[in-house]
Scaffold this active site. Sequence first.
Site, mmCIF file in Angstrom:
data_model
loop_
_atom_site.group_PDB
_atom_site.id
_atom_site.type_symbol
_atom_site.label_atom_id
_atom_site.label_comp_id
_atom_site.label_asym_id
_atom_site.label_seq_id
_atom_site.Cartn_x
_atom_site.Cartn_y
_atom_site.Cartn_z
ATOM 1 N N GLU A 61 -11.226 5.749 5.980
ATOM 2 C CA GLU A 61 -10.604 6.530 7.050
ATOM 3 C C GLU A 61 -11.565 6.711 8.213
ATOM 4 O OE1 GLU A 61 -7.614 7.219 7.353
ATOM 5 O OE2 GLU A 61 -6.733 7.167 5.354
ATOM 6 N N TYR A 91 0.842 -1.204 0.000
ATOM 7 C CA TYR A 91 0.000 0.000 0.000
ATOM 8 C C TYR A 91 0.878 1.254 0.000
ATOM 9 C CZ TYR A 91 -2.975 3.670 1.934
ATOM 10 O OH TYR A 91 -3.626 4.860 2.161
ATOM 11 N N TRP A 135 -4.684 1.006 10.897
ATOM 12 C CA TRP A 135 -4.888 1.019 9.450
ATOM 13 C C TRP A 135 -4.687 -0.368 8.876
ATOM 14 C CZ3 TRP A 135 -7.530 3.455 6.141
ATOM 15 C CH2 TRP A 135 -7.254 3.384 4.779
#
Length: 222
Positions: free
Chosen positions: A43, A21, A51
Amino acid sequence: MGPKAISRCPWCETNALQIAYHDREWGVPVHDDRRLLEFLVLEGAQAGLSWDTILKKRGNYRRAFAGFDAKRIARFGAKEARALMANPGIVRNRLKIAAAISNAKAFLAVQREFGSFDRYIWQFVGGRPLRNRRRTLKQVPPSTPESDAMSKDLKQRGFRFVGSTICYAFMQAVGMVNDHLVTCFRYRQVRRSPETPRDPALDRRSTGSASSAGRAHDKASR
């Protein structure tokens, strides 16, 4: 001597998924509305979590939320909301799920007013990425005046789970700011990067409905 080790932002070195990512997406400018909605939803879902947890559930989110088609999400009713709450592939938080649905409606209103969400959201950085020169993660702030302004305006438009810290993580993710450390190999690459290419996975019709199963981002990177 072996090959020189690649220097990356330390926050991403947890596992291969985070590295991929970081190396391919994080910080690259995004101007596609569907991708922008994806990051807005993800988010918001990440608030209070890692995350890494969200990245692992990303494919499930794409299926559960109709490939992040704002028009389809905005039509979700009580039946779809119950199915999402029963979906083990996403974060089953009632407030976050309700926010994702209502945010899709607010997203459509912004598109009608500005022509695209992209045109609206990029105004907070003057239409081009802010290029920072951070040398350590300690220099990366949790929020900025730009994210404060974005958060305030989004809230006034009815968006939820858009606090300033969430907005700044969003800005980092979609390339509105370049917060790769200057020692990271991606710092200079991102400065020269074109827009993130459209992801074919977001163009396909969802293979299942909402009833189907399935900080930079953590505190350090925020």
